[in-house]
Design an enzyme around this catalytic site. Structure first.
Site, short mmCIF file in Angstrom:
data_model
loop_
_atom_site.label_atom_id
_atom_site.label_comp_id
_atom_site.label_asym_id
_atom_site.label_seq_id
_atom_site.Cartn_x
_atom_site.Cartn_y
_atom_site.Cartn_z
N HIS A 229 0.80 -1.22 0.00
CA HIS A 229 0.00 0.00 0.00
C HIS A 229 0.84 1.27 0.00
CE1 HIS A 229 -3.33 2.64 1.73
NE2 HIS A 229 -3.90 2.07 0.68
N HIS A 458 -8.31 11.48 0.39
CA HIS A 458 -7.60 10.21 0.28
C HIS A 458 -6.28 10.32 1.05
CE1 HIS A 458 -5.35 6.85 -1.66
NE2 HIS A 458 -6.55 6.29 -1.63
#
Length: 613
Positions: A229, A458
């Site tokens: 990630h 985000h």
């Protein structure tokens, strides 16, 4: 027609307290003359037209027209101006019309502060000198916002530029077609390694779209439900390396429609004399890269020849001037010395070594992210314990901070720039969001001062704060989950982490670090080198640094000692507003029949890749 006032000069005493015995000098748009007559002073060392301040709603500059020098103090830096010289002026800068005498502070009207930290359009005046960029981070540019909201914001082409020899791009999602069109510079880079977290179907599409010389690598995931990630870029130049840590997937919507953050610093090659000298940043970086286990490649670097590009290659750069600490996560069951190397235990270990101002005792925490894991109260206490680490000046622990969770409501998503489609990037199911114990943590996403109320977050940030001051601030890829931060097991002797994550930790320092503004892509000589060695060096003394939000406003009793103030563009307001009874936290697996700004309902399909079928 009379011009409107857009700023003022506030007279100060030599102690830098406001001098109420003298009037403020109003400043209007355009050129403002500052001298003996406008200030009503009799000191003949000050010319009648001593200084010209050119002021606009986008900033201000000072040009010295008098014969005697002027000093401008910005943060911890003092710059002396001679006749004909100019300098940019920002909010709170102090002007000494004669060095050591006649102090005035510049204040633009746009930055008048509200006590709750919601200064309207505060980002308009967020301008950072190139030399100072590594001390802070920047927001990504968002399409459709007014120009003031994108002040000092960046796009992908602003950071991937120049004579790049090797590019290592680390991310979760990668849209090859968009990436190559948005950043054509990459197609000319001779060696590109893409470290990703994509599934098999998307990987096949990536292989068809990528240039022939690009290498794809998905790191090992030894524990189920883990992901790669981390979002970072390592760009190798003939002059050095650029390290970028950010929060955006390599897809169109992440770089155009959402609130995102990016930190960047360039580092030179090591001199032979210090080839074996390391530092904390270097160790953390190499340890993290080693866990990725990418296939070694060979690159021909001008004047250096063929070099093997592996994790240990990155020991060849001098990170002694690093302005942040790296906080990484790698999957595994970490024990012994490795227990404190990763996840929230790494953050705990770094914070335990820090001394903070007493105002941060028992101060609150803020968690802001875009995906919520399956949590329980025991783990929330475990995480808060790590994030509350550190001592105050009396060497006593700061004490446990109470966190708030900033999370978009259903209405935030429905009315956002993307409508319900934005909810696709806030991927938390109802079973995680509806847990009863979480209700006391929920807080609103409010970003008026950065113009990003409708640009859904985000970005991922974690911080400890008091008012508009920050004890520390973390910009990271980590969401609020055990998979990202790790969970202690076996009587706290083992930390289990599922995913790869990477973040940068901003900390105040007790002494100003001598940052020299090295750049891999600029040929300019840094002004920082002259900052401590020039004419004002005799009066320079090391100062501590303070981290503040854009809404922070200096007062006469802000600090008991001189300090360099570093603004971080925290996109949301602090303190956050708790949810009202009407607010419903977003979850992406519910049905929403009330139409969004595009007349759509949810769920619906969302295209994330340029070539998506």
């Amino acid at each position: 027609m009379a011009k409107s006032q857009i700023g003022c000069l506030v007279p100060l005493k030599s102690t830098l307290d406001v001098d109420t015995s003298l009037p403020k000098l109003p400043l209007t748009e355009g050129a403002n003359s500052v001298g003996r007559e406008t200030l009503s002073v009799t000191d003949k060392r000050i010319s009648r037209n001593h200084l010209t301040l050119s002021v606009s709603r986008d900033g201000a500059s000072a040009n010295l027209s008098g014969t005697n020098p002027v000093v401008v103090k910005s943060g911890g830096r003092r710059e002396k101006l001679s006749r004909g010289q100019s300098v940019l002026i920002k909010n709170g800068d102090v002007i000494e019309l004669i060095p050591g005498h006649h102090f005035y502070k510049y204040l633009p009207i746009e930055l008048r502060s509200c006590e709750n930290g919601n200064s309207e359009e505060a980002i308009r005046d967020f301008r950072v000198h190139e030399d100072k960029l590594p001390l802070t981070f920047r927001l990504l540019r968002v399409k459709g916002l007014p120009p003031w909201a994108n002040t000092s914001s960046v796009s992908i082409g602003d950071v991937i530029q120049g004579d790049i020899q090797v590019a290592i791009l680390s991310n979760y999602m990668v849209d090859m077609d968009w990436l190559l069109s948005a950043c054509p510079t990459l197609s000319k880079v001779p060696n590109v390694l893409v470290i990703h977290g994509e599934g098999e179907g998307t990987v096949e599409q990536m292989k068809r779209s990528k240039p022939a010389n690009w290498i794809l690598h998905k790191p090992p995931l030894p524990i189920s439900y883990g992901t790669h990630h981390s979002k970072a870029m390592l760009l190798v130049y003939p002059k050095g390396v650029r390290i970028i840590v950010h929060t955006a997937n390599l897809i169109y919507v992440d770089w155009n429609n959402k609130t995102q953050g990016l930190w960047m610093q360039d580092f030179p090659w090591k001199d032979e004399k210090i080839a074996n000298r390391g530092c904390g940043f270097e160790s953390d970086l190499v340890d993290y890269l080693s866990a990725l286990k990418w296939p070694e490649l060979t690159a021909n670097i001008p004047s250096l020849g063929n070099l093997k590009i592996n994790p240990w290659f990155f020991k060849k750069f001098d990170y002694s001037d690093a302005q942040v600490r790296l906080i990484g996560s790698v999957p595994g069951y970490h024990t012994g010395a490795n227990l404190k190397k990763w996840g929230h235990m790494k953050l705990r270990t770094v914070l335990q070594e820090c001394t903070f101002d007493k105002e941060f005792k028992s101060s609150p925490l803020v968690y802001q992210f875009s995906s919520l894991g399956s949590l329980d109260e025991k783990w929330m206490t475990e995480l808060a314990t790590s994030m509350s680490s550190g001592v105050s000046e009396d060497k006593k622990p700061l004490g446990l901070g109470v966190p708030q969770i900033i999370w978009p409501t259903v209405e935030d998503v429905r009315c956002s720039l993307e409508g319900y489609a934005a909810g696709n990037a806030v991927p938390s199911p109802l079973k995680n969001v509806e847990k009863e114990f979480l209700k006391k943590y929920w807080a609103r996403w409010k970003a008026t001062h950065t113009g990003r109320c409708r640009a859904m977050p985000h970005i991922k940030t974690f911080a400890r704060y008091s008012g508009q001051k920050l004890a520390w601030f973390l910009l990271t890829s980590s969401n609020l989950s055990k998979a990202a931060w790790g969970a202690l097991q076996k009587n706290n002797s083992q930390l289990m982490i599922r995913s790869y994550e990477l973040g940068v930790l901003f900390l105040p320092s007790q002494a100003t670090r001598h940052h020299h503004g090295f750049s891999c892509t600029s040929h300019k000589v840094s002004s920082e080198d002259n900052n401590h060695l020039g004419s004002s060096s005799s009066s320079y003394s090391p100062t501590k640094t303070e981290l503040v939000t854009l809404a922070w406003q200096e007062t006469s009793n802000s600090t008991s000692s001189p300090s360099e103030v570093i603004q971080l563009p925290v996109p949301y307001e602090l303190p956050p507003r708790p949810y009202s009874k009407e607010d419903v936290p977003w979850s992406w697996d519910r049905k929403y029949s009330k139409k969004d700004v595009y007349g759509q309902v949810w769920p619906r399909s969302v295209q994330l890749y340029a070539s998506q079928d």
